[in-house]
Design a protein around this motif. Structure first.
Motif, PDB file in Angstrom:
ATOM      1  N   CYS A  26      64.568 -41.847 -64.995  1.00 34.84           N
ATOM      2  CA  CYS A  26      65.741 -41.672 -64.142  1.00 34.84           C
ATOM      3  C   CYS A  26      66.501 -40.389 -64.474  1.00 34.84           C
ATOM      4  O   CYS A  26      66.680 -40.043 -65.643  1.00 34.84           O
ATOM      5  CB  CYS A  26      66.694 -42.848 -64.288  1.00 34.84           C
ATOM      6  SG  CYS A  26      65.964 -44.439 -63.878  1.00 34.84           S
ATOM      7  N   LEU A  27      66.983 -39.755 -63.429  1.00 40.02           N
ATOM      8  CA  LEU A  27      67.825 -38.569 -63.546  1.00 40.02           C
ATOM      9  C   LEU A  27      69.110 -38.837 -62.773  1.00 40.02           C
ATOM     10  O   LEU A  27      69.066 -39.340 -61.649  1.00 40.02           O
ATOM     11  CB  LEU A  27      67.089 -37.354 -62.962  1.00 40.02           C
ATOM     12  CG  LEU A  27      67.857 -36.034 -62.861  1.00 40.02           C
ATOM     13  CD1 LEU A  27      68.254 -35.526 -64.244  1.00 40.02           C
ATOM     14  CD2 LEU A  27      67.008 -34.987 -62.128  1.00 40.02           C
ATOM     15  N   VAL A  28      70.257 -38.519 -63.365  1.00 37.83           N
ATOM     16  CA  VAL A  28      71.550 -38.740 -62.717  1.00 37.83           C
ATOM     17  C   VAL A  28      72.171 -37.385 -62.385  1.00 37.83           C
ATOM     18  O   VAL A  28      72.299 -36.522 -63.263  1.00 37.83           O
ATOM     19  CB  VAL A  28      72.498 -39.550 -63.613  1.00 37.83           C
ATOM     20  CG1 VAL A  28      73.804 -39.840 -62.866  1.00 37.83           C
ATOM     21  CG2 VAL A  28      71.853 -40.854 -64.059  1.00 37.83           C
ATOM     22  N   VAL A  29      72.562 -37.226 -61.123  1.00 35.28           N
ATOM     23  CA  VAL A  29      73.131 -35.955 -60.657  1.00 35.28           C
ATOM     24  C   VAL A  29      74.475 -36.235 -60.004  1.00 35.28           C
ATOM     25  O   VAL A  29      74.553 -36.928 -58.991  1.00 35.28           O
ATOM     26  CB  VAL A  29      72.201 -35.256 -59.642  1.00 35.28           C
ATOM     27  CG1 VAL A  29      72.682 -33.828 -59.381  1.00 35.28           C
ATOM     28  CG2 VAL A  29      70.760 -35.271 -60.114  1.00 35.28           C
ATOM     29  N   ASP A  30      75.542 -35.678 -60.583  1.00 37.02           N
ATOM     30  CA  ASP A  30      76.885 -35.897 -60.044  1.00 37.02           C
ATOM     31  C   ASP A  30      77.787 -34.804 -60.593  1.00 37.02           C
ATOM     32  O   ASP A  30      77.666 -34.432 -61.769  1.00 37.02           O
ATOM     33  CB  ASP A  30      77.415 -37.275 -60.459  1.00 37.02           C
ATOM     34  CG  ASP A  30      78.563 -37.757 -59.578  1.00 37.02           C
ATOM     35  OD1 ASP A  30      79.581 -37.041 -59.487  1.00 37.02           O
ATOM     36  OD2 ASP A  30      78.433 -38.842 -58.985  1.00 37.02           O
ATOM     37  N   ASP A  31      78.692 -34.290 -59.770  1.00 41.10           N
ATOM     38  CA  ASP A  31      79.580 -33.234 -60.248  1.00 41.10           C
ATOM     39  C   ASP A  31      80.780 -33.779 -61.019  1.00 41.10           C
ATOM     40  O   ASP A  31      81.607 -33.008 -61.501  1.00 41.10           O
ATOM     41  CB  ASP A  31      80.038 -32.341 -59.094  1.00 41.10           C
ATOM     42  CG  ASP A  31      80.884 -33.086 -58.065  1.00 41.10           C
ATOM     43  OD1 ASP A  31      80.744 -34.321 -57.970  1.00 41.10           O
ATOM     44  OD2 ASP A  31      81.675 -32.436 -57.354  1.00 41.10           O
ATOM     45  N   THR A  47      75.416 -32.022 -63.890  1.00 36.18           N
ATOM     46  CA  THR A  47      76.367 -31.754 -62.805  1.00 36.18           C
ATOM     47  C   THR A  47      75.862 -30.632 -61.901  1.00 36.18           C
ATOM     48  O   THR A  47      76.528 -30.276 -60.935  1.00 36.18           O
ATOM     49  CB  THR A  47      77.744 -31.351 -63.383  1.00 36.18           C
ATOM     50  OG1 THR A  47      77.580 -30.192 -64.215  1.00 36.18           O
ATOM     51  CG2 THR A  47      78.357 -32.478 -64.201  1.00 36.18           C
ATOM     52  N   ASN A  48      74.682 -30.116 -62.208  1.00 38.49           N
ATOM     53  CA  ASN A  48      74.117 -28.986 -61.469  1.00 38.49           C
ATOM     54  C   ASN A  48      72.932 -29.455 -60.615  1.00 38.49           C
ATOM     55  O   ASN A  48      71.848 -29.719 -61.147  1.00 38.49           O
ATOM     56  CB  ASN A  48      73.656 -27.902 -62.450  1.00 38.49           C
ATOM     57  CG  ASN A  48      73.170 -26.643 -61.752  1.00 38.49           C
ATOM     58  OD1 ASN A  48      72.802 -26.670 -60.578  1.00 38.49           O
ATOM     59  ND2 ASN A  48      73.171 -25.535 -62.470  1.00 38.49           N
ATOM     60  N   PRO A  49      73.092 -29.560 -59.290  1.00 37.80           N
ATOM     61  CA  PRO A  49      71.988 -30.046 -58.449  1.00 37.80           C
ATOM     62  C   PRO A  49      70.783 -29.108 -58.422  1.00 37.80           C
ATOM     63  O   PRO A  49      69.657 -29.569 -58.201  1.00 37.80           O
ATOM     64  CB  PRO A  49      72.634 -30.181 -57.065  1.00 37.80           C
ATOM     65  CG  PRO A  49      73.830 -29.286 -57.095  1.00 37.80           C
ATOM     66  CD  PRO A  49      74.312 -29.283 -58.509  1.00 37.80           C
ATOM     67  N   MET A  64      78.639 -32.370 -53.513  1.00 40.13           N
ATOM     68  CA  MET A  64      78.531 -31.506 -54.684  1.00 40.13           C
ATOM     69  C   MET A  64      78.554 -30.050 -54.247  1.00 40.13           C
ATOM     70  O   MET A  64      78.109 -29.726 -53.143  1.00 40.13           O
ATOM     71  CB  MET A  64      77.226 -31.791 -55.443  1.00 40.13           C
ATOM     72  CG  MET A  64      77.149 -33.166 -56.079  1.00 40.13           C
ATOM     73  SD  MET A  64      75.618 -33.395 -57.026  1.00 40.13           S
ATOM     74  CE  MET A  64      74.396 -33.378 -55.699  1.00 40.13           C
ATOM     75  N   PRO A  65      79.078 -29.170 -55.104  1.00 35.17           N
ATOM     76  CA  PRO A  65      79.047 -27.743 -54.768  1.00 35.17           C
ATOM     77  C   PRO A  65      77.633 -27.181 -54.864  1.00 35.17           C
ATOM     78  O   PRO A  65      76.759 -27.779 -55.490  1.00 35.17           O
ATOM     79  CB  PRO A  65      79.957 -27.123 -55.834  1.00 35.17           C
ATOM     80  CG  PRO A  65      79.906 -28.070 -56.984  1.00 35.17           C
ATOM     81  CD  PRO A  65      79.746 -29.433 -56.380  1.00 35.17           C
ATOM     82  N   LEU A  98      78.647 -39.655 -64.433  1.00 39.58           N
ATOM     83  CA  LEU A  98      77.405 -39.525 -65.200  1.00 39.58           C
ATOM     84  C   LEU A  98      77.375 -40.522 -66.357  1.00 39.58           C
ATOM     85  O   LEU A  98      76.355 -41.161 -66.628  1.00 39.58           O
ATOM     86  CB  LEU A  98      77.272 -38.102 -65.754  1.00 39.58           C
ATOM     87  CG  LEU A  98      77.133 -36.956 -64.751  1.00 39.58           C
ATOM     88  CD1 LEU A  98      77.078 -35.625 -65.486  1.00 39.58           C
ATOM     89  CD2 LEU A  98      75.897 -37.132 -63.885  1.00 39.58           C
ATOM     90  N   LEU A  99      78.509 -40.666 -67.033  1.00 39.56           N
ATOM     91  CA  LEU A  99      78.583 -41.574 -68.179  1.00 39.56           C
ATOM     92  C   LEU A  99      78.377 -43.028 -67.759  1.00 39.56           C
ATOM     93  O   LEU A  99      77.683 -43.790 -68.431  1.00 39.56           O
ATOM     94  CB  LEU A  99      79.943 -41.416 -68.882  1.00 39.56           C
ATOM     95  CG  LEU A  99      80.194 -40.076 -69.579  1.00 39.56           C
ATOM     96  CD1 LEU A  99      81.623 -40.009 -70.086  1.00 39.56           C
ATOM     97  CD2 LEU A  99      79.213 -39.870 -70.719  1.00 39.56           C
ATOM     98  N   ILE A 100      79.002 -43.399 -66.641  1.00 36.67           N
ATOM     99  CA  ILE A 100      78.883 -44.783 -66.167  1.00 36.67           C
ATOM    100  C   ILE A 100      77.438 -45.113 -65.817  1.00 36.67           C
ATOM    101  O   ILE A 100      76.890 -46.139 -66.240  1.00 36.67           O
ATOM    102  CB  ILE A 100      79.800 -45.007 -64.949  1.00 36.67           C
ATOM    103  CG1 ILE A 100      81.269 -44.944 -65.384  1.00 36.67           C
ATOM    104  CG2 ILE A 100      79.501 -46.343 -64.273  1.00 36.67           C
ATOM    105  CD1 ILE A 100      82.239 -44.904 -64.222  1.00 36.67           C
ATOM    106  N   LEU A 101      76.796 -44.237 -65.051  1.00 33.62           N
ATOM    107  CA  LEU A 101      75.418 -44.511 -64.639  1.00 33.62           C
ATOM    108  C   LEU A 101      74.449 -44.446 -65.816  1.00 33.62           C
ATOM    109  O   LEU A 101      73.491 -45.223 -65.880  1.00 33.62           O
ATOM    110  CB  LEU A 101      75.003 -43.537 -63.537  1.00 33.62           C
ATOM    111  CG  LEU A 101      75.700 -43.772 -62.184  1.00 33.62           C
ATOM    112  CD1 LEU A 101      75.343 -42.677 -61.197  1.00 33.62           C
ATOM    113  CD2 LEU A 101      75.323 -45.138 -61.611  1.00 33.62           C
ATOM    114  N   ALA A 102      74.706 -43.545 -66.756  1.00 36.02           N
ATOM    115  CA  ALA A 102      73.856 -43.489 -67.956  1.00 36.02           C
ATOM    116  C   ALA A 102      73.971 -44.793 -68.736  1.00 36.02           C
ATOM    117  O   ALA A 102      72.966 -45.320 -69.257  1.00 36.02           O
ATOM    118  CB  ALA A 102      74.261 -42.300 -68.824  1.00 36.02           C
TER     119      ALA A 102
END
Length: 245
Positions: free
Chosen positions: A4-9, A34-36, A57-58, A14-18
């Motif tokens: 699994c990879l978590v992507v969020d700005d 945080t970098n897509p 996300m930017p 990120l901490l919650i999903l990890a």
């Protein structure tokens, strides 16, 4: 194991999903970012089977990421914006999770991914006489994260600290021993994420912790100095649980 990879700005997301991923036996975390653009590179190199992907996300939005990633991985969208759900499903996402994400809802999405990604799990023998193994049950959780008053703020609330919860339209007020936490969520949605017992809905506007009840007098529950009404709809279940305690 599903990689699994978590992507969020937002770093708190990120901490919650990890944390959630670490509690599911068939998931393993290969990275958070945080970098897509970095995430897309990892996917194109075959480093992840499943991506938990934010939409807003930017540099690269989640929907743009989907188009560029193609069939390289499966995706579960995670966002606070329900209006993107249809477009997400049109891009063949596994599931669409609305923030704040409860663990039980996360686990259901993970099970969907497990059904779609059998090749990432150890292959079973072609012929086997072993009894069928039931899908793993979600691990018991002792806490939850709720969204705070600012975009990047998430508060950890331990279940054992909750006295009672009051519904306020589309908000809930969580009463703790020394503070009150107000978060944007419906009482119905929150009730589905809490262990029952000790938590029990006793009124259309109240959930209580049975462990914190000081006294029950007729149709009134007393927790500290708070008087909480019990509606007829929930009265029988309340008294049944008390008799079984």
């Amino acid at each position: 194991m599903i990689r699994c990879l978590v992507v969020d700005d937002e770093a708190p997301a990120l901490l919650i999903l990890a944390d959630y991923i670490s509690q599911v036996p068939f998931l393993t975390l290969v990275g958070t970012t945080t970098n897509p653009i970095e995430a897309l590179t990892m996917v194109q190199q075959g480093q992840a089977d499943l991506v938990f992907l934010d939409i807003q996300m930017p540099k690269l939005t989640g929907l743009q990421f989907l188009k560029l990633a193609g069939s390289k991985c499966k995706v579960i969208l995670t966002t606070a914006y329900p209006e993107y759900a249809l477009e997400g499903y049109e891009n063949d996402v596994v599931d669409y999770l609305l923030k704040p994400i409860a663990f039980e809802r996360f686990f259901k999405a993970a099970q969907k991914a497990l059904a779609l990604l059998p090749a990432t799990i150890s292959a079973a023998p072609a012929v086997s006489t072993a009894p069928a193994i039931a899908p793993p049950a979600p691990p018991a959780t002792s806490h939850m994260f709720v969204k705070g008053e600012s975009k990047n703020k998430f508060l950890r609330v331990n279940h054992t600290d909750i006295l009672y919860i009051e519904g306020l339209s589309n908000y809930v007020s969580i009463q703790l021993p020394t503070q009150r936490v107000v978060t944007y969520q419906t009482l119905k949605d929150l009730a589905e994420t809490l262990p029952q017992p000790p938590f029990l809905r006793v009124h259309k506007s109240f959930i209580v912790s049975l462990d914190k009840i000081r006294m029950i007098d007729g149709n009134t529950i007393y927790i500290l100095d708070k008087e909480i009404p019990v509606s007829e709809t929930y009265r029988e279940q309340l008294y049944r649980l008390i008799r079984e305690a």
